[in-house]
Design an enzyme around this catalytic site. Structure first.
Site, PDB file in Angstrom:
ATOM      1  N   ARG A 122       0.859  -1.202  -0.165  1.00  0.00           N
ATOM      2  CA  ARG A 122       0.070  -0.010   0.040  1.00  0.00           C
ATOM      3  C   ARG A 122       0.935   1.201   0.096  1.00  0.00           C
ATOM      4  O   ARG A 122       0.593   2.298  -0.423  1.00  0.00           O
ATOM      5  CB  ARG A 122      -0.864  -0.079   1.052  1.00  0.00           C
ATOM      6  N   ARG A 126      10.085   6.372  -2.140  1.00  0.00           N
ATOM      7  CA  ARG A 126      10.413   7.256  -3.163  1.00  0.00           C
ATOM      8  C   ARG A 126      11.921   7.940  -3.133  1.00  0.00           C
ATOM      9  O   ARG A 126      12.176   7.968  -1.979  1.00  0.00           O
ATOM     10  CB  ARG A 126       9.490   8.419  -3.228  1.00  0.00           C
ATOM     11  N   ARG A 199      -9.516  -6.149  13.017  1.00  0.00           N
ATOM     12  CA  ARG A 199      -8.991  -5.412  13.850  1.00  0.00           C
ATOM     13  C   ARG A 199      -9.865  -4.187  14.027  1.00  0.00           C
ATOM     14  O   ARG A 199     -10.613  -3.709  13.103  1.00  0.00           O
ATOM     15  CB  ARG A 199      -7.691  -4.741  13.443  1.00  0.00           C
ATOM     16  N   ARG A 229      -1.049   6.267  16.218  1.00  0.00           N
ATOM     17  CA  ARG A 229      -1.020   7.380  15.690  1.00  0.00           C
ATOM     18  C   ARG A 229      -1.863   8.478  16.258  1.00  0.00           C
ATOM     19  O   ARG A 229      -2.973   8.039  16.948  1.00  0.00           O
ATOM     20  CB  ARG A 229      -1.330   7.631  14.060  1.00  0.00           C
ATOM     21  N   GLU A 252      -4.876   6.762  18.323  1.00  0.00           N
ATOM     22  CA  GLU A 252      -5.491   5.695  17.923  1.00  0.00           C
ATOM     23  C   GLU A 252      -4.889   4.312  18.430  1.00  0.00           C
ATOM     24  O   GLU A 252      -3.540   4.161  18.329  1.00  0.00           O
ATOM     25  CB  GLU A 252      -5.323   5.780  16.442  1.00  0.00           C
ATOM     26  N   TYR A 300      -9.472  -5.462   2.262  1.00  0.00           N
ATOM     27  CA  TYR A 300      -9.010  -4.178   2.797  1.00  0.00           C
ATOM     28  C   TYR A 300      -9.056  -3.355   1.736  1.00  0.00           C
ATOM     29  O   TYR A 300      -8.097  -2.875   0.985  1.00  0.00           O
ATOM     30  CB  TYR A 300      -7.445  -4.505   3.359  1.00  0.00           C
ATOM     31  N   ASP A 302     -10.118   0.509   0.193  1.00  0.00           N
ATOM     32  CA  ASP A 302     -10.271   1.934   0.312  1.00  0.00           C
ATOM     33  C   ASP A 302     -11.430   2.294  -0.364  1.00  0.00           C
ATOM     34  O   ASP A 302     -12.375   1.762  -0.915  1.00  0.00           O
ATOM     35  CB  ASP A 302      -9.040   2.610  -0.554  1.00  0.00           C
TER      36      ASP A 302
END
Ligand code: UDP
Length: 335
Positions: A122, A126, A199, A229, A252, A300, A302
């Site tokens: 995911r 770079r 989860r 996070r 979280e 999973y 999006d």
């Protein structure tokens, strides 16, 4: 604006999905730039040239950094079989341990060697200074929030919305010609083959004055910090952020979903994959119901992929109804 179910940034590479969703509300441009704290220092994610240079104390250019990381990557792994192998073969052990191992253990409650490589795929790596978390060309946040957006989607004269009714309390089989079920597939079948693992997330809210962390999302990659996070929600709406003196943040925490919790992430380990096969077979033997979405197909997904698949399903439904043909249990390939 508060994202009650955790921060959601809409991003997609599908132009038709981007055009479609904007017919239900105005989107403001928003670029997700995530920071990460690891071992007492702040970095930028996804792993990019700044992360690499800061982490190793270097001033490398793109080509040099690419060579430097290639030397650290584990070249003996040619076909990564799990999350850890995927990370080691891409970025090497140092970056893996700093940014992925602890976070992933907290997020999934599992050793990364037990998790599929697809989860790490995911995220990009770079070798330039692009710190846009997503590689998609279209990205934004609905100006009036997701609640208003969904209300507009549901605002069709022929549509009736019933809230606060459990699906099990309805006589759906009797009252409807066909059911499109987007809840958890295991729940539809009364957990006949057992409970699929998910989860769930707990959000611990705290308020502060002014600006708490200076950005929307900071990941906490160390395993000894119990949360994954902190998000500071006013930064998701920079167009209105200036007008607030106060600020709302959420820590979280991830844990195994228990009966009654909101399922967030399908776990999809070997046990679940086997169980899912049983449910898929059961669904295919059942007439009058089709399963869609993240929970209905236990993937999973999006938001944008969910919408893209729903649009494909709608076209298919039109075609099948025109032919008077039965509707399938799934509109995607789950084998
Ligand atoms: N991940 C990580 N460290 C980070 C961010 C992500 O190890 O700082 C891993 C983690 O396993 C996570 C996966 O990458 O589940 C995908 O991250 P993403 O940000 O896409 O997760 P989401 O926003 O869907 O929770």
């Amino acid at each position: 604006m508060i994202h009650r179910y955790g921060p959601h940034i809409f991003h997609t590479a599908h132009e038709h999905v981007w055009n479609y969703i904007q017919t239900f509300g105005r989107f403001r441009p928003y670029v997700n730039r995530v920071k990460a704290i690891s071992n007492g220092r702040v970095y930028t994610l996804p792993v990019n040239l700044l992360t690499i240079n800061q982490f190793f104390g270097k001033t490398m250019g793109p080509l040099e950094a690419r060579r430097f990381i290639a030397e650290r990557a584990d070249r003996t792994i040619t076909q990564p079989a799990n999350f850890e192998e995927q990370a080691l073969s891409m970025i090497g052990r140092d970056l893996y341990q700093a940014f992925f191992r602890g976070y992933t253990r907290k997020q999934w409650g599992l050793d990364p060697r037990q998790l599929p490589a697809s989860i790490l795929k995911r995220l990009p790596v770079r070798f330039n200074y692009d710190d846009n978390y997503f590689s998609h060309p279209y990205q934004g946040i609905p100006e009036d929030g997701y609640t208003a957006l969904i209300e507009n989607i549901l605002d069709i004269p022929k549509l009736t919305v019933q809230l606060n009714v459990r699906f099990e309390e309805l006589n759906a089989d009797r009252d409807f010609d066909h059911i499109f079920y987007t809840g958890p597939i295991d729940r539809y079948f009364g957990f006949a083959h057992g409970r699929l693992g998910y989860r769930t997330l707990d959000f611990e809210r705290f308020d502060d004055e002014g600006d708490h962390q200076g950005t929307a999302v900071i990941n906490y990659c160390d395993e000894d910090v119990p949360y994954t996070r902190i998000s500071e929600h006013k930064h998701f709406a920079p167009w209105e952020a200036d007008s607030f003196k106060k600020t709302v943040c959420f820590r979280e925490y991830s844990r195994l979903s228990a009966p009654g919790d909101t399922p967030y992430y399908p776990i999809r380990l070997a046990t679940e994959t086997r169980m899912l096969k049983d449910y898929v077979a059961l669904a295919r033997q059942t007439t009058g119901v089709s399963f869609l979405g993240r929970l209905g197909t236990y993937r999973y997904l999006d938001m944008d992929v969910t919408i893209a698949e729903a649009l494909v399903a709608c076209n298919r439904i039109d075609e099948l109804l025109a032919e008077d043909a039965p509707l399938p249990a799934f509109f995607v390939d789950l084998d």
